[in-house]
Motif scaffolding. Structure first.
Motif, PDB file in Angstrom:
ATOM      1  N   ILE A  29       0.836  -1.211   0.000  1.00 50.61           N
ATOM      2  CA  ILE A  29       0.000   0.000   0.000  1.00 50.61           C
ATOM      3  C   ILE A  29       0.868   1.256   0.000  1.00 50.61           C
ATOM      4  CG2 ILE A  29      -1.665   1.319   1.359  1.00 50.61           C
ATOM      5  CD1 ILE A  29      -2.819  -1.388   2.289  1.00 50.61           C
ATOM      6  N   ARG A  30       1.921   1.267   0.793  1.00 46.10           N
ATOM      7  CA  ARG A  30       2.816   2.435   0.829  1.00 46.10           C
ATOM      8  C   ARG A  30       3.426   2.699  -0.544  1.00 46.10           C
ATOM      9  NH1 ARG A  30       4.594   0.470   5.981  1.00 46.10           N
ATOM     10  NH2 ARG A  30       6.346  -0.538   4.934  1.00 46.10           N
ATOM     11  N   GLU A  31       3.860   1.641  -1.215  1.00 46.35           N
ATOM     12  CA  GLU A  31       4.492   1.802  -2.527  1.00 46.35           C
ATOM     13  C   GLU A  31       3.518   2.350  -3.572  1.00 46.35           C
ATOM     14  OE1 GLU A  31       6.163  -1.957  -3.589  1.00 46.35           O
ATOM     15  OE2 GLU A  31       7.833  -1.804  -2.160  1.00 46.35           O
ATOM     16  N   LEU A  32       2.236   2.056  -3.416  1.00 43.77           N
ATOM     17  CA  LEU A  32       1.233   2.535  -4.370  1.00 43.77           C
ATOM     18  C   LEU A  32       0.981   4.034  -4.207  1.00 43.77           C
ATOM     19  CD1 LEU A  32      -1.245  -0.457  -4.167  1.00 43.77           C
ATOM     20  CD2 LEU A  32       0.272   0.112  -6.065  1.00 43.77           C
ATOM     21  N   ASN A  33       1.169   4.560  -2.999  1.00 39.57           N
ATOM     22  CA  ASN A  33       1.134   6.007  -2.736  1.00 39.57           C
ATOM     23  C   ASN A  33      -0.139   6.657  -3.289  1.00 39.57           C
ATOM     24  OD1 ASN A  33       2.174   8.451  -1.754  1.00 39.57           O
ATOM     25  ND2 ASN A  33       3.107   8.948  -3.738  1.00 39.57           N
ATOM     26  N   ALA A  34      -1.295   6.085  -2.944  1.00 38.87           N
ATOM     27  CA  ALA A  34      -2.570   6.560  -3.482  1.00 38.87           C
ATOM     28  C   ALA A  34      -3.287   7.475  -2.490  1.00 38.87           C
ATOM     29  CB  ALA A  34      -3.462   5.377  -3.825  1.00 38.87           C
ATOM     30  N   ASP A  35      -4.187   8.307  -3.026  1.00 41.58           N
ATOM     31  CA  ASP A  35      -5.009   9.166  -2.176  1.00 41.58           C
ATOM     32  C   ASP A  35      -6.052   8.367  -1.410  1.00 41.58           C
ATOM     33  OD1 ASP A  35      -3.876  11.729  -2.903  1.00 41.58           O
ATOM     34  OD2 ASP A  35      -4.840  11.483  -4.852  1.00 41.58           O
ATOM     35  N   VAL A  36      -6.647   7.368  -2.071  1.00 40.37           N
ATOM     36  CA  VAL A  36      -7.616   6.498  -1.406  1.00 40.37           C
ATOM     37  C   VAL A  36      -7.315   5.054  -1.771  1.00 40.37           C
ATOM     38  CG1 VAL A  36      -9.453   8.225  -1.317  1.00 40.37           C
ATOM     39  CG2 VAL A  36      -9.311   6.695  -3.277  1.00 40.37           C
ATOM     40  N   VAL A  37      -7.509   4.170  -0.803  1.00 42.76           N
ATOM     41  CA  VAL A  37      -7.296   2.736  -1.001  1.00 42.76           C
ATOM     42  C   VAL A  37      -8.525   2.003  -0.489  1.00 42.76           C
ATOM     43  CG1 VAL A  37      -5.820   0.744  -0.530  1.00 42.76           C
ATOM     44  CG2 VAL A  37      -4.810   3.048  -0.658  1.00 42.76           C
TER      45      VAL A  37
END
Length: 239
Positions: A29-37
């Motif tokens: 999840i950290r690597e994806l660096n998205a605004d919403v998950v």
């Protein structure tokens, strides 16, 4: 204004090697660096002797705010959907999409603020049966239409891969069709079960399914990531 979103079925943090390891999921999840998950199959039970929960752990490990959407509630367990975001959270509603005789299902319906713009984010996980999904999609469409928003994103494990199925056709018609790369099973993805819809899809900048070693190991699903340009959008409500 660029907005990034992820849908990720974390399989209770049990990886393809059979190990339950929330740390691996948090790193993905950290690597994806998205605004919403948007997360599915989150186990809210304590992790061993530590009085913590998978969602609490993932929120702390990623530095994101958490919204819980449990669909199964028992004395010894809570299990279901979740939403992680680094943005400001407004109103949140939980919708019951359960079909009698089948595993309880639901949806998180959250208002998220991105640079002052209100965005509606819905996270869900549909059932395994064809008739079950049909009823759930009917309910989901009612949810989307009853409170139309300027910007709407639907993140979920739809448990459907056939493009002409009722579920896919209906959601494409309502929210706009977006490409659907394969996400399951993680080691050799064959089925596009995990989806991101946006209303409308015209602002889509990029869509990808990370397939690095950790993503292929951390869960039985791969995450799906998308970025959108909302700079000049005045998005219409769902049809």
């Amino acid at each position: 204004m660029v907005f990034t979103a992820v849908s990720y079925n974390i399989h209770q943090c049990v990886g393809m090697d059979g190990r339950r390891d929330p740390q691996r999921v948090a790193e993905v999840i950290r690597e994806l660096n998205a605004d919403v998950v948007g997360l599915q199959e989150v186990d809210f039970r304590p992790l061993g002797l530590k009085k913590s929960y998978q969602l609490n752990y993932l929120a702390e490990a990623t530095g994101l705010h958490a919204i819980a959407g449990p669909t199964i509630r028992r004395a010894d367990a809570e299990f279901g959907n979740a939403l992680l975001t680094r943005l400001e959270i407004g109103k949140v509603r939980l919708h019951d999409l359960s079909v009698p005789g089948r595993q309880p299902r639901g949806a998180i319906d959250a208002e998220i603020f991105c640079q002052g713009k209100a965005i509606r984010v819905v996270v869900t996980h549909l059932g395994l049966g064809i008739r079950e999904r049909r009823r759930q999609v009917h309910s989901l469409l009612e949810v989307l239409r009853e409170s139309p928003a300027e910007c709407t994103f639907l993140l979920g494990d739809i448990n459907e891969w056939r493009p002409r199925s009722f579920a896919i056709r209906s959601l494409d018609t309502c929210l706009g069709r977006i490409a659907c790369p394969r996400t399951f099973p993680a080691t050799y993805p064959v089925f596009p079960l995990d989806r991101i819809w946006a209303s409308p899809p015209a602002g889509l900048l990029d869509l990808k399914v990370p397939r690095n070693g950790l993503a292929r190991l951390a869960s039985d699903h791969l995450p799906i990531w998308a970025s959108f340009d909302l700079s000049n959008s005045l998005l219409p409500p769902p049809k």
